[in-house]
Design a protein around this motif. Structure first.
Motif, short mmCIF file in Angstrom:
data_model
loop_
_atom_site.label_atom_id
_atom_site.label_comp_id
_atom_site.label_asym_id
_atom_site.label_seq_id
_atom_site.Cartn_x
_atom_site.Cartn_y
_atom_site.Cartn_z
N LEU A 205 0.81 -1.21 0.00
CA LEU A 205 0.00 0.00 0.00
C LEU A 205 0.85 1.27 0.00
O LEU A 205 0.59 2.20 -0.77
CB LEU A 205 -0.93 0.00 1.22
CG LEU A 205 -2.04 -1.04 1.26
CD1 LEU A 205 -2.79 -0.94 2.57
CD2 LEU A 205 -2.97 -0.87 0.09
N VAL B 227 -6.73 0.33 2.66
CA VAL B 227 -7.18 -0.31 1.42
C VAL B 227 -8.50 0.30 0.96
O VAL B 227 -8.71 0.56 -0.24
CB VAL B 227 -7.33 -1.83 1.63
CG1 VAL B 227 -7.99 -2.47 0.40
CG2 VAL B 227 -5.98 -2.47 1.88
N HIS C 269 -7.78 -8.73 -1.23
CA HIS C 269 -6.82 -8.98 -2.31
C HIS C 269 -7.47 -8.84 -3.68
O HIS C 269 -6.76 -8.61 -4.67
CB HIS C 269 -6.18 -10.36 -2.15
CG HIS C 269 -4.98 -10.34 -1.26
ND1 HIS C 269 -5.06 -10.51 0.10
CD2 HIS C 269 -3.66 -10.16 -1.53
CE1 HIS C 269 -3.85 -10.46 0.63
NE2 HIS C 269 -2.99 -10.24 -0.33
N THR D 280 -6.68 -5.15 -4.05
CA THR D 280 -5.28 -4.78 -4.18
C THR D 280 -4.61 -5.45 -5.38
O THR D 280 -3.75 -4.84 -6.03
CB THR D 280 -4.50 -5.14 -2.91
OG1 THR D 280 -4.68 -6.52 -2.61
CG2 THR D 280 -5.00 -4.30 -1.73
N LEU E 142 -6.18 -2.67 -8.09
CA LEU E 142 -4.98 -1.84 -8.03
C LEU E 142 -3.99 -2.23 -9.12
O LEU E 142 -3.42 -1.37 -9.80
CB LEU E 142 -4.33 -1.94 -6.66
CG LEU E 142 -3.04 -1.14 -6.45
CD1 LEU E 142 -3.29 0.34 -6.65
CD2 LEU E 142 -2.45 -1.40 -5.06
#
Length: 389
Positions: free
Chosen positions: A64, A171, A294, A297, A301
């Motif tokens: 992050l 997050v 997840h 992320t 992401l």
């Protein structure tokens, strides 16, 4: 590859001002490629030295606030004086030494805190001048992300601090940033494509949906600190996931089949909807929270940030994003990584790490290619419109 990225930056630094993305995008891509397999190896005891990466909290914090914050800095800082940019890059690089642990931990933590504070200092004031409240939201949002980055460092040194709660909130606020920035990038790109190809306008920013998403995702992390607040958080996350999917539907992805760059951005946006839905499910106890996050992320992401980084590099080289062949392979690799990570199991984890690292290495290669490509003057003749299917 990391040494090549650093050398390219310092060779470009001979100019008076250098775009921050030219330094931070290749560095962030190389860092992301190394981070996950090293962290996984440390967790399974295969490597003794990256001790801070051997815990889920250490892994999450580095993803992050090591990787993602570098991408934010590269995208939002703009051109900087070479000395200022070199100082920021040096702070970021020293901050990454925390993965070595031992005597580096204090110096690396201090450098990481200074980097987050510097990014907030130079980026946050720019958005307070915005006229619309939806645009002003970026100022406190980026400030919060940088604040959580510093607070998570304190949690590393003080065992009583709620590290996992801070990272979970980080997050979610990062998800809000992706919802906002992703929508603001996709809408004009789709509109421009529709006007050239179909002679019509797209759905645009969809301000009402955007405002609702800002409220839902802005409040969501705060409810986690309330007694029994996870039930309210589950409802907010589910509502936000539905609205993200509704906004994505308004972008009409089925009409963008000829544009892999737009489809990649939309795939990242779709992972936001999936991740928020899974997160709502995890808050009811149906699955681990970390597994659901997840999807945000890795899927969202990874896909969104790589697409944004590559589009930036292609556009700055005065080329056309549709001519870049890497968008779809990257989106597929991140989709495979996210699906494998959510499915669980040691073999699936290593498969996810392989897909993740392969995607970032491909991106680092393409970024360096575009950075080193001589700029060409754009042709005055318009590009021929593709035929309708």
């Amino acid at each position: 590859m990391l040494s090549v990225a650093v050398s390219r930056f310092f060779s470009a630094a001979r100019r008076d001002r250098v775009p921050a993305w030219q330094a931070f995008f290749p560095l962030a891509a190389c860092h992301a490629a190394l981070l996950v397999p090293l962290s996984l190896a440390a967790m399974y005891g295969m490597l003794p030295w990256p001790a801070p990466l051997a815990t889920p909290a250490g892994h999450a914090r580095e993803l992050l606030f090591g990787f993602a914050l570098a991408v934010i800095a590269g995208y939002l800082l703009g051109p900087l004086a070479t000395r200022r940019l070199a100082a920021l890059v040096a702070l970021w690089l020293i901050g990454r030494l925390d993965t070595a642990g031992g005597g580096w931990l204090v110096a690396a933590s201090l450098a990481d805190a200074l980097f987050a504070a510097a990014v907030a200092w130079w980026v946050v004031p720019r958005f307070f001048a915005a006229k619309k409240w939806r645009n002003k939201v970026l100022a406190p949002l980026i400030g919060l992300i940088c604040l959580v980055a510093v607070a998570s460092l304190a949690a590393r040194h003080q065992s009583g601090w709620p590290a996992h709660s801070l990272l979970e909130a980080g997050v979610l606020w990062l998800a809000l940033l992706m919802v906002f920035m992703g929508g603001r990038l996709i809408a004009p790109a789709v509109n421009g494509y529709f006007k050239r190809r179909l002679n019509k306008s797209g759905a645009g920013v969809q301000p009402r949906l955007e405002a609702a998403l800002i409220v839902l995702l802005g409040v969501l992390p705060l409810t986690l600190w309330l007694p029994q607040g996870r039930y309210a958080a589950a409802l907010l996350a589910l509502a936000a996931g539905v609205l993200v999917a509704r906004r994505l539907w308004g972008f009409a992805p089925w009409q963008c089949r000829a544009r892999a760059d737009l489809l990649a951005l939309m795939a990242g946006y779709a992972w936001l909807a999936i991740g928020l839905g899974l997160y709502a499910l995890s808050l009811t106890g149906a699955m681990p929270v970390s597994t659901a996050l997840h999807a945000v992320t890795v899927g969202a992401l990874g896909t969104l940030s790589s697409s944004v980084m590559l589009r930036q590099a292609v556009s700055r080289a005065k080329a056309h994003p549709e001519d870049e062949p890497a968008f779809m392979p990257l989106a597929l690799l991140f989709a495979a990584a996210a699906a494998l990570r959510v499915s669980g199991g040691q073999a699936a984890l290593w498969g996810a790490a392989l897909c993740w690292s392969a995607a970032w290495l491909i991106l680092a290669w393409r970024l360096l290619r575009w950075i080193n490509r001589p700029r060409r003057s754009p042709s005055k003749a318009p590009r021929p419109a593709p035929r309708r299917p």
